[in-house]
Write a protein that holds these residues in place. Structure first.
Motif, PDB file in Angstrom:
ATOM      1  N   THR A  44      39.669  61.000  42.113  1.00  0.00           N
ATOM      2  CA  THR A  44      41.024  61.195  42.633  1.00  0.00           C
ATOM      3  C   THR A  44      42.078  60.975  41.554  1.00  0.00           C
ATOM      4  N   TRP A  45      41.815  60.057  40.623  1.00  0.00           N
ATOM      5  CA  TRP A  45      42.792  59.781  39.569  1.00  0.00           C
ATOM      6  C   TRP A  45      42.991  60.968  38.642  1.00  0.00           C
ATOM      7  N   LEU A  46      42.012  61.818  38.514  1.00  0.00           N
ATOM      8  CA  LEU A  46      42.180  63.029  37.704  1.00  0.00           C
ATOM      9  C   LEU A  46      43.327  63.860  38.272  1.00  0.00           C
ATOM     10  N   HIS A  47      43.285  64.093  39.583  1.00  0.00           N
ATOM     11  CA  HIS A  47      44.324  64.877  40.251  1.00  0.00           C
ATOM     12  C   HIS A  47      45.660  64.132  40.252  1.00  0.00           C
ATOM     13  N   THR A  48      45.605  62.842  40.538  1.00  0.00           N
ATOM     14  CA  THR A  48      46.832  62.050  40.640  1.00  0.00           C
ATOM     15  C   THR A  48      47.594  62.041  39.321  1.00  0.00           C
ATOM     16  N   SER A  49      46.893  61.792  38.232  1.00  0.00           N
ATOM     17  CA  SER A  49      47.557  61.716  36.923  1.00  0.00           C
ATOM     18  C   SER A  49      48.173  63.048  36.530  1.00  0.00           C
ATOM     19  N   ILE A  50      47.457  64.145  36.779  1.00  0.00           N
ATOM     20  CA  ILE A  50      47.998  65.459  36.434  1.00  0.00           C
ATOM     21  C   ILE A  50      49.197  65.790  37.307  1.00  0.00           C
ATOM     22  N   MET A  51      49.091  65.583  38.609  1.00  0.00           N
ATOM     23  CA  MET A  51      50.194  65.891  39.522  1.00  0.00           C
ATOM     24  C   MET A  51      51.434  65.062  39.190  1.00  0.00           C
ATOM     25  N   ARG A  52      51.223  63.820  38.853  1.00  0.00           N
ATOM     26  CA  ARG A  52      52.348  62.915  38.573  1.00  0.00           C
ATOM     27  C   ARG A  52      53.026  63.246  37.249  1.00  0.00           C
ATOM     28  N   SER A  53      52.237  63.691  36.265  1.00  0.00           N
ATOM     29  CA  SER A  53      52.760  63.887  34.911  1.00  0.00           C
ATOM     30  C   SER A  53      53.219  65.311  34.631  1.00  0.00           C
ATOM     31  N   LYS A  54      52.753  66.287  35.417  1.00  0.00           N
ATOM     32  CA  LYS A  54      53.039  67.690  35.137  1.00  0.00           C
ATOM     33  C   LYS A  54      53.649  68.363  36.373  1.00  0.00           C
ATOM     34  N   PRO A  55      54.969  68.271  36.515  1.00  0.00           N
ATOM     35  CA  PRO A  55      55.608  68.808  37.731  1.00  0.00           C
ATOM     36  C   PRO A  55      55.478  70.317  37.901  1.00  0.00           C
ATOM     37  N   THR A  56      55.149  71.037  36.844  1.00  0.00           N
ATOM     38  CA  THR A  56      54.974  72.491  36.990  1.00  0.00           C
ATOM     39  C   THR A  56      53.577  72.854  37.470  1.00  0.00           C
ATOM     40  N   VAL A  57      52.669  71.893  37.479  1.00  0.00           N
ATOM     41  CA  VAL A  57      51.322  72.126  38.009  1.00  0.00           C
ATOM     42  C   VAL A  57      51.346  71.871  39.508  1.00  0.00           C
ATOM     43  N   PRO A  87      40.633  72.925  25.222  1.00  0.00           N
ATOM     44  CA  PRO A  87      40.444  71.552  24.760  1.00  0.00           C
ATOM     45  C   PRO A  87      39.268  70.879  25.464  1.00  0.00           C
ATOM     46  N   VAL A  88      38.681  69.912  24.777  1.00  0.00           N
ATOM     47  CA  VAL A  88      37.526  69.176  25.303  1.00  0.00           C
ATOM     48  C   VAL A  88      37.886  67.704  25.441  1.00  0.00           C
ATOM     49  N   PHE A  89      37.646  67.161  26.618  1.00  0.00           N
ATOM     50  CA  PHE A  89      37.769  65.713  26.835  1.00  0.00           C
ATOM     51  C   PHE A  89      36.418  65.112  26.489  1.00  0.00           C
ATOM     52  N   HIS A  90      36.339  64.383  25.395  1.00  0.00           N
ATOM     53  CA  HIS A  90      35.045  64.031  24.817  1.00  0.00           C
ATOM     54  C   HIS A  90      34.358  62.839  25.478  1.00  0.00           C
ATOM     55  N   THR A  91      35.060  62.135  26.345  1.00  0.00           N
ATOM     56  CA  THR A  91      34.425  61.027  27.073  1.00  0.00           C
ATOM     57  C   THR A  91      33.627  61.598  28.238  1.00  0.00           C
ATOM     58  N   PRO A  92      32.318  61.298  28.338  1.00  0.00           N
ATOM     59  CA  PRO A  92      31.510  61.894  29.409  1.00  0.00           C
ATOM     60  C   PRO A  92      31.659  61.213  30.768  1.00  0.00           C
ATOM     61  N   ASP A  93      32.461  60.145  30.848  1.00  0.00           N
ATOM     62  CA  ASP A  93      32.621  59.406  32.095  1.00  0.00           C
ATOM     63  C   ASP A  93      33.327  60.246  33.157  1.00  0.00           C
ATOM     64  N   LEU A  94      33.015  59.970  34.418  1.00  0.00           N
ATOM     65  CA  LEU A  94      33.829  60.505  35.510  1.00  0.00           C
ATOM     66  C   LEU A  94      35.234  59.910  35.412  1.00  0.00           C
ATOM     67  N   ILE A  95      36.220  60.666  35.860  1.00  0.00           N
ATOM     68  CA  ILE A  95      37.623  60.229  35.724  1.00  0.00           C
ATOM     69  C   ILE A  95      37.984  59.364  36.934  1.00  0.00           C
ATOM     70  N   THR A  96      37.555  58.123  36.885  1.00  0.00           N
ATOM     71  CA  THR A  96      37.653  57.237  38.048  1.00  0.00           C
ATOM     72  C   THR A  96      38.765  56.193  37.934  1.00  0.00           C
ATOM     73  N   THR A  97      39.520  56.205  36.827  1.00  0.00           N
ATOM     74  CA  THR A  97      40.594  55.217  36.648  1.00  0.00           C
ATOM     75  C   THR A  97      41.883  55.904  36.228  1.00  0.00           C
ATOM     76  N   GLN A  98      42.989  55.212  36.406  1.00  0.00           N
ATOM     77  CA  GLN A  98      44.273  55.748  35.978  1.00  0.00           C
ATOM     78  C   GLN A  98      44.276  55.971  34.473  1.00  0.00           C
ATOM     79  N   ALA A  99      43.688  55.044  33.713  1.00  0.00           N
ATOM     80  CA  ALA A  99      43.661  55.170  32.253  1.00  0.00           C
ATOM     81  C   ALA A  99      42.955  56.451  31.828  1.00  0.00           C
ATOM     82  N   LEU A 100      41.810  56.737  32.436  1.00  0.00           N
ATOM     83  CA  LEU A 100      41.086  57.964  32.104  1.00  0.00           C
ATOM     84  C   LEU A 100      41.870  59.199  32.557  1.00  0.00           C
TER      85      LEU A 100
END
Length: 228
Positions: free
Chosen positions: A77-90, A126-139
């Protein structure tokens, strides 16, 4: 004209069916859509996108919390939240698992466009090189930084993210991303690929998806997926 929350939900379900029909998701993946003039967005729950229904969709706030809905939220969920919060045109996001695009996330070969529909990915995806799931706000915030102003992002060994100004646009970026990966992979089997130049990419983007053809493509893929 801005879509109503009900209209957005219908579009999200259509997106789910299209992505499933195109085999860009199989059991796992999610779709989100911004609710206009609010700090809220609609998000698919932890249910396969071929199966999810309108009544199961969630409403999430910019703190990543469920404010409406009774089903578990995706772990990313944080993947969507961070993008929505930071990119108002998305206004819409897809989280998919294209098989060929995934190959480029685990090699040093840049996924760059060689055909018209790939022109949106000029300069390479672009490539996000960390293989972790995006489960935190930091990620999630790191994903935003890596995505920058691009329409797509590869997650190393773990699928892709596409964004758009609307649900149809985000879905078409998902379809075009996998198509671009297939074209480049195929070209590599034959010889040395010839990437589109910056000038070629700009012109091809105008030709590839003007508003009338975005609606045309969306209607086609929606009809195809829903008439199975």
């Amino acid at each position: 004209m801005q879509p109503s929350p009900r209209g957005l939900k219908k579009d999200v379900i259509s997106a789910c069916r299209i992505l499933s029909h195109k085999r860009l998701v199989e059991g796992f993946g999610h779709v989100s859509a911004r609710i206009p003039d609010s700090e809220l967005f609609i998000l698919t729950p932890r249910i396969g996108l071929a199966l999810v229904t309108e009544k199961e969709l969630l409403t999430i706030n910019f703190d990543g919390a469920v404010v409406e809905g009774n089903y578990p939220a995706p772990s990313e969920t944080w993947l969507h939240t961070s993008i929505m919060r930071s990119k108002p045109t998305v206004n819409a996001i897809t989280r998919i698992h294209g098989r060929v695009a995934n190959m480029f996330s685990v090699t040093d070969r840049k996924l760059e466009p060689v055909h018209n529909h790939g022109s949106f990915f000029y300069g390479g995806v672009p490539v996000f090189h960390t293989p972790d799931l995006i489960t935190t706000q930091a990620l999630g915030d790191q994903v935003v930084q890596t995505l920058e102003d691009k329409p797509a992002l590869l997650l190393r060994g773990n699928g892709q993210v596409t964004v758009g100004r609307s649900v149809p646009e985000a879905v078409m970026m998902a379809i075009y991303l996998e198509e671009a990966a297939e074209m480049l992979y195929g070209a590599l089997q034959i010889g040395k690929p010839i990437p589109l130049t910056a000038r070629e990419s700009v012109h091809r983007q105008v030709e590839a998806l003007p508003p009338v053809d975005l609606e045309r493509a969306w209607s086609f893929f929606k009809n195809r997926a829903e008439s199975r």
